[in-house]
Design a protein around this motif. Sequence first.
Motif, PDB file in Angstrom:
ATOM      1  N   VAL A 329      45.739   4.025  50.013  1.00  0.00           N
ATOM      2  CA  VAL A 329      44.807   3.853  48.582  1.00  0.00           C
ATOM      3  C   VAL A 329      44.933   5.575  47.535  1.00  0.00           C
ATOM      4  CG1 VAL A 329      42.442   4.115  49.130  1.00  0.00           C
ATOM      5  CG2 VAL A 329      43.733   3.505  50.610  1.00  0.00           C
ATOM      6  N   TYR A 330      44.974   7.059  48.278  1.00  0.00           N
ATOM      7  CA  TYR A 330      44.805   8.072  47.586  1.00  0.00           C
ATOM      8  C   TYR A 330      46.089   8.535  46.523  1.00  0.00           C
ATOM      9  CZ  TYR A 330      40.367   7.056  48.646  1.00  0.00           C
ATOM     10  OH  TYR A 330      38.683   6.860  49.276  1.00  0.00           O
ATOM     11  N   LEU A 331      47.152   8.697  47.391  1.00  0.00           N
ATOM     12  CA  LEU A 331      48.127   9.330  47.148  1.00  0.00           C
ATOM     13  C   LEU A 331      49.237   8.242  46.911  1.00  0.00           C
ATOM     14  CD1 LEU A 331      50.553  12.167  47.290  1.00  0.00           C
ATOM     15  CD2 LEU A 331      51.144  10.708  49.759  1.00  0.00           C
ATOM     16  N   LYS A 332      49.579   6.510  46.950  1.00  0.00           N
ATOM     17  CA  LYS A 332      50.340   5.590  46.036  1.00  0.00           C
ATOM     18  C   LYS A 332      49.745   5.963  44.166  1.00  0.00           C
ATOM     19  CE  LYS A 332      51.707   1.619  46.272  1.00  0.00           C
ATOM     20  NZ  LYS A 332      51.608  -0.077  46.382  1.00  0.00           N
ATOM     21  N   PRO A 333      48.735   5.714  44.239  1.00  0.00           N
ATOM     22  CA  PRO A 333      48.206   5.720  42.714  1.00  0.00           C
ATOM     23  C   PRO A 333      48.444   7.247  41.740  1.00  0.00           C
ATOM     24  CG  PRO A 333      46.409   5.060  43.999  1.00  0.00           C
ATOM     25  CD  PRO A 333      47.744   5.213  44.366  1.00  0.00           C
ATOM     26  N   ALA A 334      48.325   7.959  42.211  1.00  0.00           N
ATOM     27  CA  ALA A 334      48.879   9.353  42.310  1.00  0.00           C
ATOM     28  C   ALA A 334      50.039   9.642  41.619  1.00  0.00           C
ATOM     29  CB  ALA A 334      48.580  10.760  43.169  1.00  0.00           C
ATOM     30  N   ILE A 335      50.708   9.496  42.454  1.00  0.00           N
ATOM     31  CA  ILE A 335      52.648   9.754  42.328  1.00  0.00           C
ATOM     32  C   ILE A 335      52.686   8.247  41.598  1.00  0.00           C
ATOM     33  CG2 ILE A 335      55.404   9.253  43.884  1.00  0.00           C
ATOM     34  CD1 ILE A 335      53.644   9.396  46.824  1.00  0.00           C
ATOM     35  N   GLU A 336      52.107   6.929  41.743  1.00  0.00           N
ATOM     36  CA  GLU A 336      52.717   5.921  39.717  1.00  0.00           C
ATOM     37  C   GLU A 336      52.214   7.140  39.325  1.00  0.00           C
ATOM     38  OE1 GLU A 336      50.135   2.796  41.589  1.00  0.00           O
ATOM     39  OE2 GLU A 336      52.122   1.537  42.273  1.00  0.00           O
ATOM     40  N   LYS A 337      51.033   7.732  38.811  1.00  0.00           N
ATOM     41  CA  LYS A 337      50.835   8.202  37.812  1.00  0.00           C
ATOM     42  C   LYS A 337      51.699   9.321  36.721  1.00  0.00           C
ATOM     43  CE  LYS A 337      46.143   9.575  35.451  1.00  0.00           C
ATOM     44  NZ  LYS A 337      45.342   9.852  35.569  1.00  0.00           N
ATOM     45  N   ILE A 338      52.039   9.955  38.218  1.00  0.00           N
ATOM     46  CA  ILE A 338      52.950  11.748  37.842  1.00  0.00           C
ATOM     47  C   ILE A 338      54.156  10.625  37.387  1.00  0.00           C
ATOM     48  CG2 ILE A 338      53.746  13.549  38.602  1.00  0.00           C
ATOM     49  CD1 ILE A 338      50.892  13.273  40.443  1.00  0.00           C
ATOM     50  N   PRO A 446      50.370  24.411  63.136  1.00  0.00           N
ATOM     51  CA  PRO A 446      48.998  23.377  62.661  1.00  0.00           C
ATOM     52  C   PRO A 446      48.835  23.588  60.717  1.00  0.00           C
ATOM     53  CG  PRO A 446      48.860  23.023  64.576  1.00  0.00           C
ATOM     54  CD  PRO A 446      50.187  24.432  64.315  1.00  0.00           C
ATOM     55  N   PHE A 447      48.825  24.822  60.968  1.00  0.00           N
ATOM     56  CA  PHE A 447      48.574  25.473  59.623  1.00  0.00           C
ATOM     57  C   PHE A 447      49.468  25.730  58.813  1.00  0.00           C
ATOM     58  CE2 PHE A 447      51.413  29.000  59.361  1.00  0.00           C
ATOM     59  CZ  PHE A 447      51.386  29.289  58.811  1.00  0.00           C
ATOM     60  N   LEU A 448      50.169  25.259  58.815  1.00  0.00           N
ATOM     61  CA  LEU A 448      51.073  24.724  57.856  1.00  0.00           C
ATOM     62  C   LEU A 448      50.210  23.564  57.375  1.00  0.00           C
ATOM     63  CD1 LEU A 448      53.210  26.105  56.386  1.00  0.00           C
ATOM     64  CD2 LEU A 448      54.986  24.655  58.074  1.00  0.00           C
ATOM     65  N   GLY A 449      49.912  22.506  58.422  1.00  0.00           N
ATOM     66  CA  GLY A 449      50.065  20.745  57.932  1.00  0.00           C
ATOM     67  C   GLY A 449      49.093  21.345  57.008  1.00  0.00           C
ATOM     68  N   ALA A 450      47.752  22.163  57.368  1.00  0.00           N
ATOM     69  CA  ALA A 450      46.756  21.992  57.001  1.00  0.00           C
ATOM     70  C   ALA A 450      46.710  22.460  55.244  1.00  0.00           C
ATOM     71  CB  ALA A 450      45.626  23.708  56.724  1.00  0.00           C
ATOM     72  N   VAL A 451      47.790  23.372  54.698  1.00  0.00           N
ATOM     73  CA  VAL A 451      48.524  23.641  53.539  1.00  0.00           C
ATOM     74  C   VAL A 451      48.835  22.420  52.508  1.00  0.00           C
ATOM     75  CG1 VAL A 451      50.186  24.793  52.253  1.00  0.00           C
ATOM     76  CG2 VAL A 451      48.857  26.168  54.322  1.00  0.00           C
ATOM     77  N   TYR A 452      50.193  22.096  53.999  1.00  0.00           N
ATOM     78  CA  TYR A 452      50.473  20.352  53.259  1.00  0.00           C
ATOM     79  C   TYR A 452      48.982  19.857  52.968  1.00  0.00           C
ATOM     80  CZ  TYR A 452      53.369  15.866  53.262  1.00  0.00           C
ATOM     81  OH  TYR A 452      54.232  14.782  53.100  1.00  0.00           O
ATOM     82  N   TYR A 453      48.287  19.753  53.820  1.00  0.00           N
ATOM     83  CA  TYR A 453      47.686  18.482  53.223  1.00  0.00           C
ATOM     84  C   TYR A 453      46.060  19.757  52.458  1.00  0.00           C
ATOM     85  CZ  TYR A 453      48.605  15.233  56.706  1.00  0.00           C
ATOM     86  OH  TYR A 453      48.482  14.335  58.018  1.00  0.00           O
ATOM     87  N   LEU A 454      46.236  20.249  51.375  1.00  0.00           N
ATOM     88  CA  LEU A 454      45.370  21.036  50.823  1.00  0.00           C
ATOM     89  C   LEU A 454      46.671  20.659  49.167  1.00  0.00           C
ATOM     90  CD1 LEU A 454      44.223  23.952  51.708  1.00  0.00           C
ATOM     91  CD2 LEU A 454      42.465  22.058  50.891  1.00  0.00           C
ATOM     92  N   LEU A 455      47.153  20.511  49.373  1.00  0.00           N
ATOM     93  CA  LEU A 455      48.543  20.271  48.818  1.00  0.00           C
ATOM     94  C   LEU A 455      48.120  18.832  47.499  1.00  0.00           C
ATOM     95  CD1 LEU A 455      51.635  22.515  49.048  1.00  0.00           C
ATOM     96  CD2 LEU A 455      50.129  22.878  47.326  1.00  0.00           C
ATOM     97  N   ILE A 456      48.300  17.979  48.968  1.00  0.00           N
ATOM     98  CA  ILE A 456      48.047  16.553  48.436  1.00  0.00           C
ATOM     99  C   ILE A 456      46.576  16.809  47.776  1.00  0.00           C
ATOM    100  CG2 ILE A 456      48.384  14.399  49.337  1.00  0.00           C
ATOM    101  CD1 ILE A 456      50.670  14.925  50.720  1.00  0.00           C
ATOM    102  N   ILE A 460      46.227  15.001  44.004  1.00  0.00           N
ATOM    103  CA  ILE A 460      45.603  13.668  43.936  1.00  0.00           C
ATOM    104  C   ILE A 460      44.574  13.745  43.286  1.00  0.00           C
ATOM    105  CG2 ILE A 460      43.575  12.005  45.144  1.00  0.00           C
ATOM    106  CD1 ILE A 460      45.727  12.034  47.254  1.00  0.00           C
ATOM    107  N   VAL A 461      43.720  14.424  43.057  1.00  0.00           N
ATOM    108  CA  VAL A 461      42.315  15.598  42.056  1.00  0.00           C
ATOM    109  C   VAL A 461      43.507  15.516  41.293  1.00  0.00           C
ATOM    110  CG1 VAL A 461      41.130  17.200  41.694  1.00  0.00           C
ATOM    111  CG2 VAL A 461      41.709  15.915  43.936  1.00  0.00           C
ATOM    112  N   TRP A 462      44.494  16.571  40.665  1.00  0.00           N
ATOM    113  CA  TRP A 462      45.096  16.833  39.279  1.00  0.00           C
ATOM    114  C   TRP A 462      45.836  15.272  38.578  1.00  0.00           C
ATOM    115  CZ3 TRP A 462      50.833  16.786  38.802  1.00  0.00           C
ATOM    116  CH2 TRP A 462      50.974  18.145  37.094  1.00  0.00           C
TER     117      TRP A 462
END
Lengths: 482, 282
Positions: A329-338, A446-456, A460-462
């Motif tokens: 729902v959220y990442l796909k449109p972002a990838i499409e746009k970028i 897990p903290f790496l997972g958290a960083v990963y999700y923050l980046l994602i 999306i926001v960007w």
Amino acid sequence: MRIHDGAFYAASLFLLGIAAASLGVSFPVVVAAWAVLAGIFAFSPNLIFIKPHSRVVLVSLSFIFLLGWVYFNLFYIAKEEVLPAGDAVFRGVVIEEPLHGERSQEILLRLSDPYAGEVRVYAPRYPEFHYGNLMSAEGEVRKSPSGALNISGFPQIKLVAEDGGSAVKLALLKFKNSFLENIKRVLPDEEAALAGGLTVGERASFSDEFKDAMAKSGTTHIVALSGYNISIIGFAISFLLAAFVSRGKAFYISVLVIILFVIMTGAEASVVRAAIMGILVLFAERTGRLYSMRNALVLAAFVMALVNPKVLVFNVGFQLSFGALLGIVYLKPAIEKIFRLGDGVGFLGWKANALTSLSAQLAVLPVLLYNFGSINLLSVVANVLILEILPFAMALGFAAGFTGFISYQLSLFTGLLTRPLLLWQIWVISFFGRISIPLAWDNFPPFLGAVYYLLIVALIVWSRRAPEPWEPRPLASRLPLS
Amino acid sequence: MKKASPILLIVLALAALDGFLWYSILPSFSGDLAVYFLDVGQGDSQLVHLPGGAKILIDSGPDGKVLRELGRALPGGDRYIDLLLLTHPEADHIGGFVDILKRYEVGAVLLTGRGKDTDTWREFKKILSDKKIPAISLREGDRVSQGESRFDILSPGPEYMASAALNDTSIVSLLTSRSASFLFTADIDENLERHLAEKYDLRADVLKVAHHGSKYSSSEEFLREVSPKIAVIQVGKGNSYGHPTKEALSRLGATGATVYRNDADGGVAVLADGVTLSVLKY
């Protein structure tokens, strides 16, 4: 703030509280976190998602975060386990239809007095036990290596009574069994197992080799029931009913059938999620309201966490199901746009499928690495090759099972039509089970997972804030994807 | 493009269905004899496809794995097996029959009638009576035949039916068809081998090695009598019995027969076209 936005924030905060409690955060820390949260809501500069006039509402709603924490802990206290110690005699009711496997059966037992809790009992293949059976067993109950399950391996078991369990569920399971028998009578074993998995999520018939191949090729999710199944059921019902009943009645019947389907198939996380969201779609259609994917997602998670607060953190199926959908729902449109992939779907929609798989995979990558230690980098390819024909294989699989109720000969025919699709999928799964480029990471932090999700999230926001006619960057324009 | 009319679609669908029905009713004639030694792990299971079209499954391995192996050996979409033959009710021979009876249409079941006090045996009896499948009991001297193909039942005779060892009550059969002969020995030991060698001409082209290559079977004199060109050992990888034993393997090696084993070769099929015997590992 609109009411549905308020509900969205309330449900999200509740889920956040449950997550905190699941991770073992203590009450003082939670209160401190709540204070910080309320502080952000009240005093932060205007972020995009907080409009000034929403501040009062958000600060008052922030208490719900604490409520989530309390709910989880109360729930946990109410469900305390009392397990038999050492070699003991225990009794219980079979609360799910046992998995009748190739070498043994796997029975989920709810212990009765003086014990409490659930035990997974492994037993010889015969005699077969069924949902609702009351049985007694003599043996040992141990914790599984992960500590999440209680296991009893091959105790002496006896059938005490047959008539436990709910009558509705008994009838549904009987129906499911006949449906599966219809499939198994017309398809060779491996294909029948896959067809049973695609249609009603049956996994008992898979060989260890095939399960292994699915795991290695990253395709296990195709036998987890999901939105595909719910859509096919919804479509079939509206098709069958359109001629006979009013739209109003058709709505109630569809909702009922979806709920019965969920009960029949054992209510695994992915199908419960899909069912709640599917029912919301139907409801939106009926009332003429807008269907909001964001609200539907959060409502589904909220309802599931309310019924069992442990799903949020301790159920991998829940995380994969929601994670993959969030990705789509959220990442796909972002990838499409970028990457400017807006136009063209490719042969049989392969581009759209590739992008969907990629988005879903990226969204659940840390979950997979954390829980399973590795992923197959080729799984996107395997998924594209399978997803092309998945809806057809499912629909024909349903047809093979249902026509068996009308005539054996007819189901032989529908079965024959299904075979090429199933054989193709089995071939793809076996092939990518052998040929894999594994990305392995034992003890993924897990903290790496958290960083990963923050980046994602940042990505999306960007992408959303980026101006619509995106200037092609040299890197992007050279990518073969566009 | 013009939209296809629904009537045309229905007619086409009906025509396809009609063609399929004829295809499934008409018998298939391949003309060759095929014997599949199914890779069921530690246990026995042989599928015999006679030139006349009849399919006979001797034993079913220890568990549900036989279904997968049948799916590979039977022509696609084939859901009918004429005869199931249970040599004796030990777990590694009877284990998959209940699954087969649930999923395949079966003409009749052949057995000795000697049972065993196990849950699997009870489940097997139950499904036979539930599905009203005829059970026919076999003894030494009986024969099962179709066209030129015949199974001569060599054992159990009356003196072994009451034996304390269930393996002694195994059904032993000699199949002759398309100028080839196959000896199926189930789990018999050297005593029974000697008994049979004294009584019968046991020469056969293909031998199903007795009792998974146990050292108490496949005696020298018996192997000399049979003098097989091909011997197949049905055995599972890393089984706890140490099958096949080096004793049996060395005696088999001395006969000059080519030895195949499921643990090393996977599924093994022996085909006879009337002139030559060929072996296919699949």
